[in-house]
Design a protein around this motif. Structure first.
Motif, PDB file in Angstrom:
ATOM      1  N   LEU A 175       0.800  -1.220   0.000  1.00 50.82           N
ATOM      2  CA  LEU A 175       0.000   0.000   0.000  1.00 50.82           C
ATOM      3  C   LEU A 175       0.836   1.276   0.000  1.00 50.82           C
ATOM      4  CD1 LEU A 175      -2.755  -1.031   2.582  1.00 50.82           C
ATOM      5  CD2 LEU A 175      -2.889  -1.093   0.086  1.00 50.82           C
ATOM      6  N   ALA A 176       2.121   1.161   0.179  1.00 53.61           N
ATOM      7  CA  ALA A 176       2.949   2.377   0.217  1.00 53.61           C
ATOM      8  C   ALA A 176       2.911   3.112  -1.113  1.00 53.61           C
ATOM      9  CB  ALA A 176       4.389   1.989   0.568  1.00 53.61           C
ATOM     10  N   CYS A 177       2.917   4.425  -1.002  1.00 51.82           N
ATOM     11  CA  CYS A 177       2.929   5.264  -2.210  1.00 51.82           C
ATOM     12  C   CYS A 177       4.243   5.057  -2.947  1.00 51.82           C
ATOM     13  CB  CYS A 177       2.756   6.724  -1.810  1.00 51.82           C
ATOM     14  SG  CYS A 177       2.833   7.855  -3.215  1.00 51.82           S
ATOM     15  N   LYS A 178       4.161   4.800  -4.244  1.00 49.77           N
ATOM     16  CA  LYS A 178       5.374   4.525  -5.019  1.00 49.77           C
ATOM     17  C   LYS A 178       6.160   5.803  -5.333  1.00 49.77           C
ATOM     18  CE  LYS A 178       4.351   0.228  -5.091  1.00 49.77           C
ATOM     19  NZ  LYS A 178       3.124   0.327  -4.261  1.00 49.77           N
ATOM     20  N   MET A 179       5.619   6.925  -4.914  1.00 49.42           N
ATOM     21  CA  MET A 179       6.311   8.187  -5.179  1.00 49.42           C
ATOM     22  C   MET A 179       6.900   8.777  -3.890  1.00 49.42           C
ATOM     23  SD  MET A 179       3.576   9.612  -7.997  1.00 49.42           S
ATOM     24  CE  MET A 179       2.255   8.598  -7.340  1.00 49.42           C
ATOM     25  N   CYS A 180       6.111   8.870  -2.842  1.00 51.37           N
ATOM     26  CA  CYS A 180       6.651   9.418  -1.581  1.00 51.37           C
ATOM     27  C   CYS A 180       6.990   8.321  -0.577  1.00 51.37           C
ATOM     28  CB  CYS A 180       5.673  10.408  -0.972  1.00 51.37           C
ATOM     29  SG  CYS A 180       4.128   9.639  -0.369  1.00 51.37           S
ATOM     30  N   CYS A 193      -4.968  -0.061 -15.617  1.00 48.90           N
ATOM     31  CA  CYS A 193      -4.297  -0.702 -16.743  1.00 48.90           C
ATOM     32  C   CYS A 193      -3.513  -1.942 -16.329  1.00 48.90           C
ATOM     33  CB  CYS A 193      -3.396   0.305 -17.457  1.00 48.90           C
ATOM     34  SG  CYS A 193      -2.241   1.120 -16.321  1.00 48.90           S
ATOM     35  N   CYS A 194      -2.750  -1.838 -15.226  1.00 52.22           N
ATOM     36  CA  CYS A 194      -1.913  -2.978 -14.807  1.00 52.22           C
ATOM     37  C   CYS A 194      -2.243  -3.477 -13.408  1.00 52.22           C
ATOM     38  CB  CYS A 194      -0.430  -2.622 -14.899  1.00 52.22           C
ATOM     39  SG  CYS A 194       0.047  -1.165 -13.938  1.00 52.22           S
ATOM     40  N   GLY A 195      -3.217  -2.808 -12.734  1.00 50.93           N
ATOM     41  CA  GLY A 195      -3.695  -3.303 -11.446  1.00 50.93           C
ATOM     42  C   GLY A 195      -2.717  -3.159 -10.296  1.00 50.93           C
ATOM     43  N   GLN A 196      -1.896  -2.143 -10.318  1.00 51.24           N
ATOM     44  CA  GLN A 196      -0.948  -1.945  -9.231  1.00 51.24           C
ATOM     45  C   GLN A 196      -1.305  -0.687  -8.448  1.00 51.24           C
ATOM     46  OE1 GLN A 196       3.243  -2.818  -9.980  1.00 51.24           O
ATOM     47  NE2 GLN A 196       2.739  -3.128 -12.146  1.00 51.24           N
ATOM     48  N   VAL A 197      -0.810  -0.650  -7.160  1.00 49.66           N
ATOM     49  CA  VAL A 197      -1.059   0.509  -6.308  1.00 49.66           C
ATOM     50  C   VAL A 197      -0.098   1.604  -6.717  1.00 49.66           C
ATOM     51  CG1 VAL A 197      -1.021   1.390  -3.955  1.00 49.66           C
ATOM     52  CG2 VAL A 197      -1.880  -0.911  -4.397  1.00 49.66           C
TER      53      VAL A 197
END
Length: 240
Positions: A175-180, A193-197
């Motif tokens: 669940l972690a944000c892939k940006m922050c 599109c790819c089903g990722q968080v």
């Protein structure tokens, strides 16, 4: 007088005693009668010399029919005395030896009684110690069993905690944000599109201002392919 010091009469002498005559006169009479150059001493049946006293000069002293008197050579009196002393010494020595043996036996008996008492006391102490040890063993066994039960409960709880921690780590990673890299505070953005968080809402909005493709699969029109999942607040609160 024999060599053993025992009186052995071999001659009987009849002496006429007058009033005032004592053992000295009787001894002189015997000496003259036997025509001997040796002096004689008048003794009783035990070889003890009779003293020349007023009592022995009295005729009543000599009239006692049961009294046996002996004339012993004065030089042989020492042999009789030595024999009596030897017998007494031997008897005393035997008595002393018997007393020593008796005292030794009494000491051995007393020592045996003391040893038996000490052994009994020692056995009682060891029995008490063994009883205490057995009681301690039972107590320790019960304590060990209780501790094992507690340890098993702790082990089960630790297993649950480890499992929960692993699940938590997986959820945080997922669940972690892939940006922050933080856990989203209110909503989770998932790519259609790819089903990722993708991450949290604010970071996703910032990303869309500069990009139109998916940050994972690079699919175009990324803004129209986002799913905003809400209702995870209770779950997300566990990771704040």
């Amino acid at each position: 007088m024999e060599d053993t010091g025992k009186i052995s009469p071999y001659t009987t002498v009849h002496v006429t005693i007058c009033e005032g005559h004592g053992v000295q006169v009787v001894g002189e009479t015997v000496k003259e009668y036997l025509n001997s150059a040796d002096d004689f001493t008048i003794c009783d049946s035990k070889g003890l010399a009779i003293a020349d006293t007023a009592e022995t000069r009295d005729l009543e002293f000599w009239k006692t029919a049961s009294r046996k008197l002996y004339a012993i050579k004065t030089q042989d009196l020492a042999k009789a005395k030595a024999t009596r002393l030897g017998k007494n010494t031997k008897k005393n020595r035997i008595d002393q030896e018997d007393n020593e043996v008796l005292n030794g036996l009494l000491e051995v008996e007393l020592e045996m009684k003391n040893s038996a008492a000490k052994l009994s006391e020692h056995l009682q102490e060891k029995t008490n110690e063994l009883s205490v040890s057995v009681t301690q063993v039972h107590t320790n066994a019960a304590q060990v069993a209780q501790q094992c039960s507690v340890l098993n409960e702790l082990k089960a709880k630790m297993s649950e905690m480890v499992l929960a921690r692993n699940i938590s780590a997986c959820l945080r990673q997922t669940l972690a944000c892939k940006m922050c890299t933080s856990i989203p505070a209110t909503e989770v953005v998932v790519t259609a599109c790819c089903g990722q968080v993708a991450g949290c809402g604010p970071c996703t909005q910032t990303y869309l201002k500069e990009n139109d493709s998916c940050l994972f699969c690079k699919a175009p029109v990324f803004a129209t392919k986002l799913i905003f999942l809400k209702g995870f607040s209770e779950v997300l609160d566990q990771f704040q």
